[in-house]
Design a protein around this motif. Structure first.
Motif, PDB file in Angstrom:
ATOM      1  N   ALA A   1       0.837  -1.200   0.000  1.00  0.00           N
ATOM      2  CA  ALA A   1       0.000   0.000   0.000  1.00  0.00           C
ATOM      3  C   ALA A   1       0.875   1.254   0.000  1.00  0.00           C
ATOM      4  CB  ALA A   1      -0.936  -0.009   1.205  1.00  0.00           C
ATOM      5  N   ARG A   2       1.971   1.202   0.752  1.00  0.00           N
ATOM      6  CA  ARG A   2       2.873   2.353   0.790  1.00  0.00           C
ATOM      7  C   ARG A   2       3.617   2.515  -0.533  1.00  0.00           C
ATOM      8  NH1 ARG A   2       5.444   2.299   6.953  1.00  0.00           N
ATOM      9  NH2 ARG A   2       3.440   1.978   8.041  1.00  0.00           N
ATOM     10  N   TRP A   3       3.927   1.381  -1.175  1.00  0.00           N
ATOM     11  CA  TRP A   3       4.580   1.465  -2.488  1.00  0.00           C
ATOM     12  C   TRP A   3       3.658   2.133  -3.499  1.00  0.00           C
ATOM     13  CZ3 TRP A   3       9.077   0.936  -5.003  1.00  0.00           C
ATOM     14  CH2 TRP A   3       9.039   0.783  -6.404  1.00  0.00           C
ATOM     15  N   TYR A   4       2.416   1.726  -3.522  1.00  0.00           N
ATOM     16  CA  TYR A   4       1.477   2.258  -4.504  1.00  0.00           C
ATOM     17  C   TYR A   4       0.987   3.652  -4.147  1.00  0.00           C
ATOM     18  CZ  TYR A   4       1.237  -1.901  -7.358  1.00  0.00           C
ATOM     19  OH  TYR A   4       1.553  -2.917  -8.217  1.00  0.00           O
ATOM     20  N   ALA A   5       1.222   4.086  -2.911  1.00  0.00           N
ATOM     21  CA  ALA A   5       0.859   5.451  -2.539  1.00  0.00           C
ATOM     22  C   ALA A   5       1.817   6.469  -3.163  1.00  0.00           C
ATOM     23  CB  ALA A   5       0.855   5.604  -1.021  1.00  0.00           C
ATOM     24  N   MET A   6       2.968   6.002  -3.626  1.00  0.00           N
ATOM     25  CA  MET A   6       3.929   6.883  -4.279  1.00  0.00           C
ATOM     26  C   MET A   6       3.562   7.076  -5.741  1.00  0.00           C
ATOM     27  SD  MET A   6       7.630   5.713  -2.707  1.00  0.00           S
ATOM     28  CE  MET A   6       7.556   4.066  -3.413  1.00  0.00           C
ATOM     29  N   SER A   7       4.038   8.167  -6.293  1.00  0.00           N
ATOM     30  CA  SER A   7       3.843   8.400  -7.718  1.00  0.00           C
ATOM     31  C   SER A   7       4.788   7.508  -8.519  1.00  0.00           C
ATOM     32  CB  SER A   7       4.124   9.863  -8.059  1.00  0.00           C
ATOM     33  OG  SER A   7       5.508  10.153  -7.873  1.00  0.00           O
ATOM     34  N   ARG A   8       4.501   7.347  -9.807  1.00  0.00           N
ATOM     35  CA  ARG A   8       5.368   6.544 -10.656  1.00  0.00           C
ATOM     36  C   ARG A   8       6.786   7.113 -10.679  1.00  0.00           C
ATOM     37  NH1 ARG A   8       4.677   2.817 -14.865  1.00  0.00           N
ATOM     38  NH2 ARG A   8       6.743   2.015 -15.356  1.00  0.00           N
ATOM     39  N   ARG A   9       6.892   8.447 -10.657  1.00  0.00           N
ATOM     40  CA  ARG A   9       8.213   9.069 -10.653  1.00  0.00           C
ATOM     41  C   ARG A   9       8.973   8.727  -9.372  1.00  0.00           C
ATOM     42  NH1 ARG A   9       8.795  15.313 -12.233  1.00  0.00           N
ATOM     43  NH2 ARG A   9       8.194  14.320 -14.201  1.00  0.00           N
ATOM     44  N   GLN A  10       8.274   8.736  -8.233  1.00  0.00           N
ATOM     45  CA  GLN A  10       8.922   8.372  -6.962  1.00  0.00           C
ATOM     46  C   GLN A  10       9.361   6.914  -6.977  1.00  0.00           C
ATOM     47  OE1 GLN A  10       5.585   9.626  -4.499  1.00  0.00           O
ATOM     48  NE2 GLN A  10       6.889  11.169  -3.501  1.00  0.00           N
ATOM     49  N   GLN A  11       8.542   6.047  -7.536  1.00  0.00           N
ATOM     50  CA  GLN A  11       8.904   4.633  -7.618  1.00  0.00           C
ATOM     51  C   GLN A  11      10.141   4.437  -8.480  1.00  0.00           C
ATOM     52  OE1 GLN A  11       5.344   2.889  -9.160  1.00  0.00           O
ATOM     53  NE2 GLN A  11       4.241   2.962  -7.206  1.00  0.00           N
ATOM     54  N   GLU A  12      10.195   5.126  -9.603  1.00  0.00           N
ATOM     55  CA  GLU A  12      11.321   4.953 -10.520  1.00  0.00           C
ATOM     56  C   GLU A  12      12.610   5.532  -9.952  1.00  0.00           C
ATOM     57  OE1 GLU A  12       9.843   6.804 -14.026  1.00  0.00           O
ATOM     58  OE2 GLU A  12       8.838   4.977 -14.751  1.00  0.00           O
ATOM     59  N   ALA A  13      12.480   6.448  -8.996  1.00  0.00           N
ATOM     60  CA  ALA A  13      13.671   7.051  -8.388  1.00  0.00           C
ATOM     61  C   ALA A  13      14.324   6.130  -7.365  1.00  0.00           C
ATOM     62  CB  ALA A  13      13.300   8.381  -7.729  1.00  0.00           C
ATOM     63  N   ILE A  14      13.639   5.062  -6.965  1.00  0.00           N
ATOM     64  CA  ILE A  14      14.187   4.125  -5.979  1.00  0.00           C
ATOM     65  C   ILE A  14      15.112   3.154  -6.698  1.00  0.00           C
ATOM     66  CG2 ILE A  14      13.608   2.284  -4.361  1.00  0.00           C
ATOM     67  CD1 ILE A  14      10.987   3.794  -3.798  1.00  0.00           C
ATOM     68  N   GLU A  15      16.362   3.137  -6.277  1.00  0.00           N
ATOM     69  CA  GLU A  15      17.369   2.331  -6.975  1.00  0.00           C
ATOM     70  C   GLU A  15      17.090   0.842  -6.871  1.00  0.00           C
ATOM     71  OE1 GLU A  15      22.231   1.614  -6.905  1.00  0.00           O
ATOM     72  OE2 GLU A  15      21.315   3.227  -5.726  1.00  0.00           O
ATOM     73  N   SER A  16      16.688   0.396  -5.680  1.00  0.00           N
ATOM     74  CA  SER A  16      16.410  -1.024  -5.467  1.00  0.00           C
ATOM     75  C   SER A  16      15.030  -1.172  -4.824  1.00  0.00           C
ATOM     76  CB  SER A  16      17.476  -1.662  -4.573  1.00  0.00           C
ATOM     77  OG  SER A  16      17.129  -3.010  -4.277  1.00  0.00           O
ATOM     78  N   PRO A  17      13.983  -1.293  -5.648  1.00  0.00           N
ATOM     79  CA  PRO A  17      12.636  -1.441  -5.079  1.00  0.00           C
ATOM     80  C   PRO A  17      12.497  -2.655  -4.168  1.00  0.00           C
ATOM     81  CG  PRO A  17      12.513  -0.833  -7.387  1.00  0.00           C
ATOM     82  CD  PRO A  17      13.951  -1.142  -7.107  1.00  0.00           C
ATOM     83  N   GLY A  18      13.190  -3.750  -4.499  1.00  0.00           N
ATOM     84  CA  GLY A  18      13.134  -4.918  -3.629  1.00  0.00           C
ATOM     85  C   GLY A  18      13.680  -4.601  -2.254  1.00  0.00           C
ATOM     86  N   GLY A  19      14.772  -3.853  -2.205  1.00  0.00           N
ATOM     87  CA  GLY A  19      15.339  -3.440  -0.931  1.00  0.00           C
ATOM     88  C   GLY A  19      14.422  -2.476  -0.192  1.00  0.00           C
ATOM     89  N   TRP A  20      13.773  -1.573  -0.946  1.00  0.00           N
ATOM     90  CA  TRP A  20      12.833  -0.633  -0.332  1.00  0.00           C
ATOM     91  C   TRP A  20      11.684  -1.386   0.324  1.00  0.00           C
ATOM     92  CZ3 TRP A  20       7.710   0.582  -0.538  1.00  0.00           C
ATOM     93  CH2 TRP A  20       7.315   1.830  -0.045  1.00  0.00           C
ATOM     94  N   LEU A  21      11.133  -2.378  -0.371  1.00  0.00           N
ATOM     95  CA  LEU A  21      10.028  -3.165   0.177  1.00  0.00           C
ATOM     96  C   LEU A  21      10.459  -3.894   1.449  1.00  0.00           C
ATOM     97  CD1 LEU A  21       8.571  -4.654  -3.125  1.00  0.00           C
ATOM     98  CD2 LEU A  21       7.445  -2.986  -1.647  1.00  0.00           C
ATOM     99  N   THR A  22      11.667  -4.462   1.435  1.00  0.00           N
ATOM    100  CA  THR A  22      12.156  -5.175   2.613  1.00  0.00           C
ATOM    101  C   THR A  22      12.345  -4.229   3.788  1.00  0.00           C
ATOM    102  OG1 THR A  22      13.287  -6.832   1.245  1.00  0.00           O
ATOM    103  CG2 THR A  22      14.031  -6.600   3.519  1.00  0.00           C
ATOM    104  N   ARG A  23      12.899  -3.049   3.518  1.00  0.00           N
ATOM    105  CA  ARG A  23      13.125  -2.070   4.590  1.00  0.00           C
ATOM    106  C   ARG A  23      11.796  -1.631   5.203  1.00  0.00           C
ATOM    107  NH1 ARG A  23      15.977   0.956   1.856  1.00  0.00           N
ATOM    108  NH2 ARG A  23      14.548   2.631   1.269  1.00  0.00           N
ATOM    109  N   VAL A  24      10.820  -1.352   4.362  1.00  0.00           N
ATOM    110  CA  VAL A  24       9.522  -0.910   4.870  1.00  0.00           C
ATOM    111  C   VAL A  24       8.825  -2.046   5.620  1.00  0.00           C
ATOM    112  CG1 VAL A  24       7.208  -0.153   4.184  1.00  0.00           C
ATOM    113  CG2 VAL A  24       9.235   0.878   3.133  1.00  0.00           C
ATOM    114  N   ALA A  25       8.870  -3.263   5.065  1.00  0.00           N
ATOM    115  CA  ALA A  25       8.241  -4.405   5.742  1.00  0.00           C
ATOM    116  C   ALA A  25       8.896  -4.654   7.093  1.00  0.00           C
ATOM    117  CB  ALA A  25       8.335  -5.654   4.866  1.00  0.00           C
TER     118      ALA A  25
END
Length: 310
Positions: free
Chosen positions: A49-73
């Motif tokens: 839910a937090r991932w999808y709350a970001m804009s597409r531009r914010q998502q694309e700015a994250i270098e490692s989305p898998g790492g971002w998901l793990t950190r948030v989880a």
């Protein structure tokens, strides 16, 4: 954040297929951190839910989305562990982690159908046994997160520190403290075939109401713990001592003669499932040292038996 959670090129397409590929890793992490499949599902759902709350531009700015998901989880689980302590102080009786079946032993065929249950996504290994999860419950939330992330999922302490908001050195100390607890709880275990035979013998002695045979299978200091959550009948305190535990199970067999006892894999180890009128009423997990049972965990809370119920 470089992470083993993403075996690909480190990018995560916002599409559904990419989410599904990351979800397994996050469910595995969250279940080990929380000891509850329901809470793990909620944590992973909140992460996305937090991932999808970001804009597409914010998502694309994250270098490692898998790492971002793990950190948030990881942070969500840390918060849930803190609140869980308060909830469990109000819990009726003993709290036992939620038991998981082997994916090949689903009673209703869900693992082979179109619906994939989260329990089917949890990889079964030593870090998922009931004995292991129970020791995790004795740790502080920070110890548990540091140990699971580093020792089980092999995340560097620098990344663990980012999740816990502490220094890498402090996280190393937390994991070391947790590791000592795990090592202190371990007893020499026999081969899998021997453990399965002990559980099978326990099943037969239980069905026969043979107190002497049950005592012979139990360590003199054996402990039995039941979790009914106040929703079904269950002992509110642990039962200690081989004779006392044997008498409790023999008494259950006398009072509920219609129980059907099945040998099943529980959290990757030999266990038993007690059914009444075809419905799973209790899941039993065992800790076995050599040829003797040291601990029995009987989960009766129906809210924790969803993966076992057709």
């Amino acid at each position: 954040m470089d992470t083993q959670a993403d075996p690909g090129d480190g990018r995560l397409d916002p599409g559904l297929s990419a989410i599904t590929s990351e979800r397994r890793q996050l469910i595995n992490l969250a279940y080990r951190l929380l000891g509850s499949l329901a809470d793990a599902e909620d944590a992973v759902q909140e992460t996305y839910a937090r991932w999808y709350a970001m804009s597409r531009r914010q998502q694309e700015a994250i270098e490692s989305p898998g790492g971002w998901l793990t950190r948030v989880a990881g942070r969500i689980c840390l918060d849930l562990l803190g609140s869980a302590r308060a909830r469990r102080e109000r819990y009726v009786g003993e709290w036992i982690p939620e038991p998981l079946p082997d994916r090949a032993e689903w009673g209703d065929g869900r693992s082979g159908g179109n619906t994939v249950d989260p329990a089917d996504r949890v990889t079964l290994d030593e870090s998922i046994t009931m004995a292991f999860l129970v020791v995790l419950e004795s740790m502080t939330p920070a110890e548990r997160v540091a140990f699971i992330l580093h020792d089980v999922f092999r995340y560097p302490f620098a990344e663990v520190a980012d999740i816990l908001g502490r220094s890498p050195a402090a996280c190393r100390q937390l994991a070391s403290s947790a590791r000592r607890r795990i090592n202190a709880s371990r007893r020499p275990a026999g081969p899998p075939v021997q453990r399965a035979d002990v559980v099978k013998d326990f099943k037969q002695a239980w069905a026969a109401k043979d107190i002497d045979a049950l005592i012979g299978l139990l360590d003199p200091d054996a402990t039995s713990v039941a979790d009914g959550g106040g929703l079904v009948t269950a002992g509110l305190r642990p039962v200690e001592g081989a004779e006392q535990v044997a008498r409790v199970f023999a008494d259950i067999a006398r009072r509920v003669p219609e129980l059907t006892i099945l040998e099943r894999t529980v959290n990757g180890q030999p266990g038993l499932v007690a059914q009444r009128d075809g419905v799973t009423a209790t899941v039993l997990a065992f800790d076995i040292a050599g040829d003797r049972i040291t601990h029995i965990w009987a989960v009766r809370n129906p809210e924790k038996l969803r993966p076992w119920t057709a």
